[in-house]
Design an enzyme around this catalytic site. Structure first.
Site, PDB file in Angstrom:
ATOM      1  CG  HIS A 167      -2.174  -0.646   1.165  1.00 32.56           C
ATOM      2  ND1 HIS A 167      -2.839  -1.121   2.281  1.00 32.56           N
ATOM      3  CD2 HIS A 167      -2.975  -0.938   0.112  1.00 32.56           C
ATOM      4  CE1 HIS A 167      -3.978  -1.684   1.917  1.00 32.56           C
ATOM      5  NE2 HIS A 167      -4.079  -1.593   0.610  1.00 32.56           N
ATOM      6  CB  CYS A 202      -2.715   0.242   8.848  1.00 32.82           C
ATOM      7  SG  CYS A 202      -1.731  -0.052   7.366  1.00 32.82           S
TER       8      CYS A 202
END
Length: 291
Positions: A165, A262
């Site tokens: 990511h 996250c």
């Protein structure tokens, strides 16, 4: 520039590593759930102690990765572009985020047509929306986000599966300035590296050890930078630029491939507080202001 923020987090009540969808996940390594929860609560409480509001999304027993709340949507000026997850193990998370935002957003909430994993692959600077691709989010999500937010989207190619990511390899330090970022160059393709160097000539560049500690999976309020405590090589460069590093221990949650960012979705304008969680955040803010 520091300012109080609003965040959405989800307690790791049901967190475990029972499957592997990124190189960090190993189902053979057990998670100490009580420690994961304690580490998460420490992060949440630190946010509140500094005047930030933290809303809480209700976890679900069948969705262990809901703790990684940043993946559920991207919010800019109160407008919400939901997520569409790449892996079936996480796809049901999208509807739970969508429902929460529908209840609490004062602006439009959209279900996406193309795969994007929220702030996992979207990073908001003063002028741009930077968008990762290569492992999770579809390139087709980039024009979709540009049309929805009316903000220029710049695509960046990720080439190292450990940095699956964008938020594992890139962090915004001050979203009022376009030059205040940090990143790990080898996570990106040569062309994307050239774009980043042109856009951000004064960026903090991470070394491999700090990147592998997920030191770039960080949250900044414009002054305090919350990042994994193991990423010690970033502390000095951040202080040199006037930021205050806040070392954070999320080692249990790292077993799922995520750390501070996250676990933290930013609500950028237009959201209503969610009852007790919002009130608790407000109380923490009042305490910090009084101190």
């Amino acid at each position: 520039m520091y300012r109080p923020r609003s965040y959405l987090m989800c307690p790791p009540e049901y967190f475990r590593v029972s499957y592997s969808i990124n190189p960090w996940m190993d189902p053979d390594k057990p998670v100490e759930l009580s420690l994961a929860l304690a580490q998460w609560e420490t992060l949440r409480d630190r946010y509140r102690s500094l005047g930030h509001t933290v809303e809480e999304l209700t976890p679900h027993p069948g969705l262990p990765d809901m703790v990684y709340a940043a993946n559920g949507a991207t919010v800019i000026d109160g407008r919400v572009l939901g997520a569409r997850f790449a892996h079936p193990e996480r796809q049901d998370e999208a509807e739970r985020h969508h429902a929460w935002h529908r209840e609490h957003s004062a602006a439009e909430v959209r279900r996406p047509e193309h795969v994007n994993e929220g702030e996992g692959d979207f990073a908001v600077t003063a002028s741009w929306l930077l968008a990762g691709r290569g492992f999770r989010s579809s390139p087709l999500s980039h024009p979709e986000a540009q049309e929805f937010f009316g903000r220029p989207v710049l695509g960046l190619d990720l080439v190292d599966p450990r940095f699956y990511h964008l938020d594992t390899a890139f962090a915004v330090l001050d979203d009022t300035r376009d030059d205040a970022v940090m990143y790990y160059p080898p996570a990106f393709s040569p062309g994307s590296r050239a774009v980043l160097a042109r856009l951000f000539p004064d960026a903090v560049l991470a070394e491999e050890a700090d990147a592998l500690a997920l030191g770039l999976n960080a949250v900044s309020d414009g002054h305090h930078v919350f990042l994994p405590q193991e990423a010690q090589g970033l502390f000095g460069p951040l202080r040199d630029r006037g930021y205050e590093p806040v070392p954070t221990d999320l080692t249990e949650l790292l077993k799922g491939g995520g750390s501070v960012k996250c676990c933290t979705a930013e609500l950028r304008g237009g959201h209503r507080r969610a009852g007790a969680a919002g009130a608790a955040g407000a109380a923490g803010a009042a305490g910090a202001a009084g101190g």
